[in-house]
Design a protein around this motif. Structure first.
Motif, PDB file in Angstrom:
ATOM      1  N   MET A 186     -17.428  41.735  91.331  1.00 31.37           N
ATOM      2  CA  MET A 186     -16.825  42.877  92.036  1.00 31.37           C
ATOM      3  C   MET A 186     -16.671  42.622  93.536  1.00 31.37           C
ATOM      4  O   MET A 186     -16.691  43.545  94.348  1.00 31.37           O
ATOM      5  CB  MET A 186     -17.634  44.159  91.798  1.00 31.37           C
ATOM      6  N   THR A 187     -16.561  41.365  93.924  1.00 29.12           N
ATOM      7  CA  THR A 187     -16.294  40.998  95.314  1.00 29.12           C
ATOM      8  C   THR A 187     -15.038  40.125  95.331  1.00 29.12           C
ATOM      9  O   THR A 187     -14.571  39.673  94.276  1.00 29.12           O
ATOM     10  CB  THR A 187     -17.460  40.219  95.949  1.00 29.12           C
ATOM     11  N   PRO A 188     -14.503  39.819  96.510  1.00 31.95           N
ATOM     12  CA  PRO A 188     -13.334  38.936  96.556  1.00 31.95           C
ATOM     13  C   PRO A 188     -13.592  37.533  96.021  1.00 31.95           C
ATOM     14  O   PRO A 188     -12.648  36.811  95.694  1.00 31.95           O
ATOM     15  CB  PRO A 188     -12.996  38.897  98.058  1.00 31.95           C
ATOM     16  N   GLU A 227     -15.076  36.859  93.193  1.00 28.86           N
ATOM     17  CA  GLU A 227     -15.307  36.899  91.752  1.00 28.86           C
ATOM     18  C   GLU A 227     -14.463  35.878  90.993  1.00 28.86           C
ATOM     19  O   GLU A 227     -14.986  35.120  90.167  1.00 28.86           O
ATOM     20  CB  GLU A 227     -15.028  38.300  91.216  1.00 28.86           C
ATOM     21  N   ASP A 228     -13.168  35.827  91.248  1.00 33.02           N
ATOM     22  CA  ASP A 228     -12.290  34.926  90.494  1.00 33.02           C
ATOM     23  C   ASP A 228     -12.667  33.466  90.710  1.00 33.02           C
ATOM     24  O   ASP A 228     -12.670  32.664  89.762  1.00 33.02           O
ATOM     25  CB  ASP A 228     -10.837  35.146  90.894  1.00 33.02           C
ATOM     26  N   GLN A 229     -12.996  33.117  91.935  1.00 34.09           N
ATOM     27  CA  GLN A 229     -13.358  31.726  92.237  1.00 34.09           C
ATOM     28  C   GLN A 229     -14.633  31.320  91.511  1.00 34.09           C
ATOM     29  O   GLN A 229     -14.704  30.229  90.922  1.00 34.09           O
ATOM     30  CB  GLN A 229     -13.531  31.561  93.745  1.00 34.09           C
ATOM     31  N   VAL A 230     -15.628  32.190  91.541  1.00 35.45           N
ATOM     32  CA  VAL A 230     -16.893  31.861  90.895  1.00 35.45           C
ATOM     33  C   VAL A 230     -16.742  31.865  89.376  1.00 35.45           C
ATOM     34  O   VAL A 230     -17.295  31.004  88.670  1.00 35.45           O
ATOM     35  CB  VAL A 230     -17.998  32.835  91.354  1.00 35.45           C
ATOM     36  N   TYR A 231     -15.978  32.804  88.858  1.00 35.03           N
ATOM     37  CA  TYR A 231     -15.698  32.827  87.421  1.00 35.03           C
ATOM     38  C   TYR A 231     -15.088  31.499  86.977  1.00 35.03           C
ATOM     39  O   TYR A 231     -15.497  30.927  85.958  1.00 35.03           O
ATOM     40  CB  TYR A 231     -14.750  33.978  87.104  1.00 35.03           C
ATOM     41  N   GLU A 232     -14.131  31.010  87.732  1.00 30.89           N
ATOM     42  CA  GLU A 232     -13.476  29.761  87.384  1.00 30.89           C
ATOM     43  C   GLU A 232     -14.447  28.587  87.427  1.00 30.89           C
ATOM     44  O   GLU A 232     -14.377  27.670  86.586  1.00 30.89           O
ATOM     45  CB  GLU A 232     -12.293  29.505  88.317  1.00 30.89           C
ATOM     46  N   GLN A 233     -15.369  28.615  88.365  1.00 32.48           N
ATOM     47  CA  GLN A 233     -16.387  27.566  88.442  1.00 32.48           C
ATOM     48  C   GLN A 233     -17.227  27.539  87.176  1.00 32.48           C
ATOM     49  O   GLN A 233     -17.520  26.472  86.619  1.00 32.48           O
ATOM     50  CB  GLN A 233     -17.259  27.803  89.670  1.00 32.48           C
ATOM     51  N   PHE A 234     -17.597  28.705  86.700  1.00 30.55           N
ATOM     52  CA  PHE A 234     -18.380  28.761  85.462  1.00 30.55           C
ATOM     53  C   PHE A 234     -17.516  28.391  84.257  1.00 30.55           C
ATOM     54  O   PHE A 234     -17.984  27.681  83.353  1.00 30.55           O
ATOM     55  CB  PHE A 234     -18.994  30.158  85.283  1.00 30.55           C
TER      56      PHE A 234
END
Length: 253
Positions: free
Chosen positions: A167-169, A171-178
């Motif tokens: 729920m922060t800006p 989120e998408d970057q970290v999601y992609e890392q995982f």
């Protein structure tokens, strides 16, 4: 296959230890977890045994005889005492974690450029005893093949960064890392677990990443259970206290 939930009982054990008796009982809460849909139980006994104790591993192994489809996962730093206990208990899975003795909680995964020579004989020993081995790892895709190369069966991805980014800006970057880390692990022949700060808010989105075999959740689950049940219990206590003397149960002396 749906992702399996393994309930970490450390916080129940911490409450128990604070009063010096078996209340709350991790066996009772472990049984309730399994009766309500969990497919495994996790403990992480640390050297000071400030929450889960080595004896708890034996007790939970006996409990799981009643739940043949459920699994016992024991986490920890593979010091000699820990390894002796794990090999004696024979859990379904052992998750190796690079904790230091005084560490409050797990806060990083293995660096396999440094830890490989230490881990290889540990992994070999666990597998000789038919224990599935998972390594606690940061979500770095290029490190997944290294875990497989030294004999790991699974990795457990350390998910605090996801919890912080949710729920922060970022989120998408970290999601992609995982997502890329899971993909790299699966391509290397590993199964993937995940855990640390997953909760009722961030878990569903995280599990849109395919092929996560298991999540281990304890701290947030315990806090959320307190939050969900706290109001009801307070009302029950207040109701008892508000009863007039005439309305309370009689006690014969």
């Amino acid at each position: 296959m749906p992702t399996a939930l393994s309930v970490n009982l450390n916080k129940i054990a911490l409450l128990r230890n604070s009063r010096g008796r078996d209340y709350p009982s991790i066996l009772k809460f472990g049984r309730r977890a399994l009766q309500n849909g969990a497919r495994g139980l996790t403990i992480h006994p640390r050297p000071d045994q400030r929450h889960a104790r080595y004896q708890d591993a034996y007790d939970l192994r006996a409990l799981l005889e009643e739940f043949q489809e459920a699994e016992l996962n024991i986490e920890g730093n593979p010091i000699d005492e820990f390894m002796d206990m794990v090999l004696d208990v024979g859990p379904d899975q052992c998750t190796l974690v690079p904790d230091q003795p005084g560490q409050i909680t797990s806060d990083h995964g293995y660096d396999l450029d440094m830890d490989t020579e230490t881990l290889k004989p540990v992994i070999e020993k666990l597998k000789r005893f038919d224990v599935r081995v998972s390594l606690f790892m940061d979500p770095v895709p290029e490190n997944m093949a290294k875990a497989r190369a030294i004999g790991a069966d699974r990795v457990e991805l350390y998910t605090e960064s996801w919890a912080q980014a949710f729920m922060t800006p970022q989120e998408d970057q970290v999601y992609e890392q995982f997502r890329l880390s899971v993909l790299a692990a699966r391509e290397a022949g590993l199964e993937v677990n995940a855990g640390h700060d997953l909760d009722l808010q961030n878990l569903a989105m995280f599990l849109t990443i395919p092929d996560i075999a298991e999540v281990s959740i304890g701290h947030a689950l315990t806090v959320e259970a307190l939050e969900s049940g706290y109001d009801s219990v307070i009302r029950q206590y207040a109701a008892i206290c508000s009863l007039s003397m005439e309305s309370r149960p009689n006690k014969d002396f």
